[in-house]
Design a protein around this motif. Sequence first.
Motif, PDB file in Angstrom:
ATOM      1  N   SER A   1      24.765  47.581 -91.905  1.00 35.13           N
ATOM      2  CA  SER A   1      24.414  47.891 -90.643  1.00 35.13           C
ATOM      3  C   SER A   1      22.906  48.140 -90.471  1.00 35.13           C
TER       4      SER A   1
ATOM      5  N   ARG B   1      23.564  52.835 -72.002  1.00 28.58           N
ATOM      6  CA  ARG B   1      23.348  51.599 -72.328  1.00 28.58           C
ATOM      7  C   ARG B   1      22.332  50.870 -71.363  1.00 28.58           C
TER       8      ARG B   1
ATOM      9  N   LEU C   1      18.688  49.338 -72.284  1.00 30.58           N
ATOM     10  CA  LEU C   1      18.457  47.846 -71.924  1.00 30.58           C
ATOM     11  C   LEU C   1      17.159  47.762 -71.154  1.00 30.58           C
TER      12      LEU C   1
ATOM     13  N   GLU D   1      18.856  46.383 -79.700  1.00 25.50           N
ATOM     14  CA  GLU D   1      20.066  46.049 -79.123  1.00 25.50           C
ATOM     15  C   GLU D   1      21.226  46.113 -80.009  1.00 25.50           C
ATOM     16  N   ALA D   2      21.016  45.365 -81.124  1.00 25.99           N
ATOM     17  CA  ALA D   2      21.901  45.513 -82.301  1.00 25.99           C
ATOM     18  C   ALA D   2      22.295  46.804 -82.767  1.00 25.99           C
ATOM     19  N   TYR D   3      21.378  47.594 -82.952  1.00 24.93           N
ATOM     20  CA  TYR D   3      21.597  49.249 -83.474  1.00 24.93           C
ATOM     21  C   TYR D   3      22.102  50.036 -82.285  1.00 24.93           C
ATOM     22  N   MET D   4      21.736  49.627 -81.050  1.00 29.94           N
ATOM     23  CA  MET D   4      22.506  50.424 -79.830  1.00 29.94           C
ATOM     24  C   MET D   4      23.785  49.935 -80.012  1.00 29.94           C
ATOM     25  N   ASN D   5      24.215  48.739 -79.797  1.00 31.00           N
ATOM     26  CA  ASN D   5      25.523  48.363 -79.899  1.00 31.00           C
ATOM     27  C   ASN D   5      26.370  48.838 -80.962  1.00 31.00           C
ATOM     28  N   ASN D   6      25.774  48.929 -82.176  1.00 36.15           N
ATOM     29  CA  ASN D   6      26.375  49.466 -83.425  1.00 36.15           C
ATOM     30  C   ASN D   6      26.572  51.149 -83.215  1.00 36.15           C
TER      31      ASN D   6
ATOM     32  N   PHE E   1      26.790  52.567 -80.415  1.00 34.84           N
ATOM     33  CA  PHE E   1      27.478  53.224 -79.377  1.00 34.84           C
ATOM     34  C   PHE E   1      28.719  53.006 -79.745  1.00 34.84           C
ATOM     35  N   ASP E   2      29.418  51.865 -80.631  1.00 33.51           N
ATOM     36  CA  ASP E   2      30.473  51.773 -81.122  1.00 33.51           C
ATOM     37  C   ASP E   2      30.869  52.916 -81.931  1.00 33.51           C
TER      38      ASP E   2
ATOM     39  N   TRP F   1      31.475  56.062 -79.997  1.00 33.58           N
ATOM     40  CA  TRP F   1      32.920  55.810 -79.628  1.00 33.58           C
ATOM     41  C   TRP F   1      33.966  56.446 -80.414  1.00 33.58           C
TER      42      TRP F   1
END
Length: 586
Positions: free
Chosen positions: A38, A264, A268, A289-294, A296-297, A300
């Motif tokens: 990651s 998010r 962005l 963006e990759a870090y943020m998506n990771n 956020f997941d 969650w």
Amino acid sequence: MKVNFRRILYYLWPHIKKHWVAFLLVFIGYTIGIIFDSILKPLIVQHLIDLFSSGLDKDLILDKAMQYVFLIASCLVLLNVGFRTGDFAMAYFESNVMKRLYDFTFDRLLAHSYRFFSNNFSGSLIAKSRRFTKSFETFFDVIAFNIWFSLVNLVAVFVVLFFKIPFLAFMFLGWSVLYVLIIMLFLRKKIKYDAIEASADSLVTGRFADAISNILNIKIFSSDAKEKENFRSFTNDEEKKRRKAWYFGNFQNLTQSILMAIFRIVVLIINIRFWYVGKISLGMFVLIEAYMNNLFDILWRFGVSFNKMIKALTDMQEVVDIFDTPIDITDVKNPEFLKSKEGTVNFKNISFAYRGGGKVLNNFNLEIKSGERIGLVGYSGAGKSTITKLLLRFVDTNEGEIMIDDQNIKNITQNDLRSVVSYVPQESVLFHRTIGENIAYSKPNATQEEIIEVAKKAHAHEFILNLQKGYDTLVGERGIKLSGGERQRVAIARAMLKDSPVLVLDEATSSLDSVSESYIQDAFNELMKGKTTIVIAHRLSTIQKMDRIIVLDEGKIAEEGTHKELLEKGGIYADLWSHQTGGFME
């Protein structure tokens, strides 16, 4: 019900630390996997994207790109080494700890007295025990897969962002703290809902087990409709409490979704602005963006995981409460060596009352000589069965002491005490094992010849041979495949095999027909030779030949003597005898 994490950990930790190497390998392996998967892999991809957009010569780009491919391949190998190490360590660790927890729970339950099990649904205890071990699996899965993954990811991402874009790092750190605080507020409320749901579930399980174990009564009294209605009232209550807990969880998920959606969009917009003014490259834009998506997941799952963990802790708390329940019958710290050989029994100034009830025995005194055979009779509630419970330490005296061969039974272990007393209860319950195993339960190293010998004396051998598998026949749950008389004869054979100096028969022939009873009575006469025998009798014909008959009334000895002497007195015993011979009690 309040979840006490310290108490739960108190019972978990001794079993966890037994496998500390596997415990550490779980977290070390997953940390290595997370870092390479990651964190480092997206960083390499960022440099690769920046390389493609650099405008350099294509041959040079291709040469450097292949170097990055090699680095990515190395990351893939190392992350698999890390994750697979964690997986195998997890499987070993959880499997062993769950086994130890199940064993510990079983040991702890067996340490409780007979009265404890009389006051608790067996089905509920079984369900709670199963949930305890399964909940540990859920709890540790959440810790390892979700919370640890989240923490390692968060720390690593923050480190990278602080070096790359401090503004975004501080911004995301502040938002993450706010997010976690809100989740914690939800969790405090969710614990209460989960505790209420778990309690309702235990009630349903207990009610279910109670009905199934009493199916014969339901059929006899045609109570199907009543039991269905009664059970539905419990499941209706459980459904309402479960739905309330789940609705609250859904509301928590909605709140999390809104918080994440807002942040998010904000991130962005900031990313686009930074790229537009040249503060970040295209590769950095993709990396963020990759870090943020990771992340956020991760966050969650962080909230969902905490809900699972709280539910698991709530389920474990039910059993921890049982662990914390004081064991009312305990052995002394330094027990005496068992001295009993002759079997003299002496009740000295015994007073006893069940919790919440009046006195059953009041200053009760009785001495039984070695080899003496006595019968205990009296009206219902006179204290006959209580005397045997006290002798076996199923309950403890409030006052006075019980001696076997001049040794206080409280000064020896319960196992030693019960090793010198053979007990046949009024309603014998068998294990769902073979007949041979049930008979040999009192003497595990018994030979087949010994088992058959006592079965013959108990007049059980004949019906056993008529069964398809003979002594290897499974008797069903609680011995349900056998008739009442057959179960009793197996129990009698079991007591014969034990061959203890003290013998207690609690109306042991009550389930037998007249012919079988006469055979068993002969066997008992042989068995009683040289043994101190206490026979509790409602059917007075079974104790006519006792050396002495004790008549109890309101917790005291009202009369004593032989059958003939007591009839001549014309007291309580004579009254009981006249009713039975007159046909009113048989």
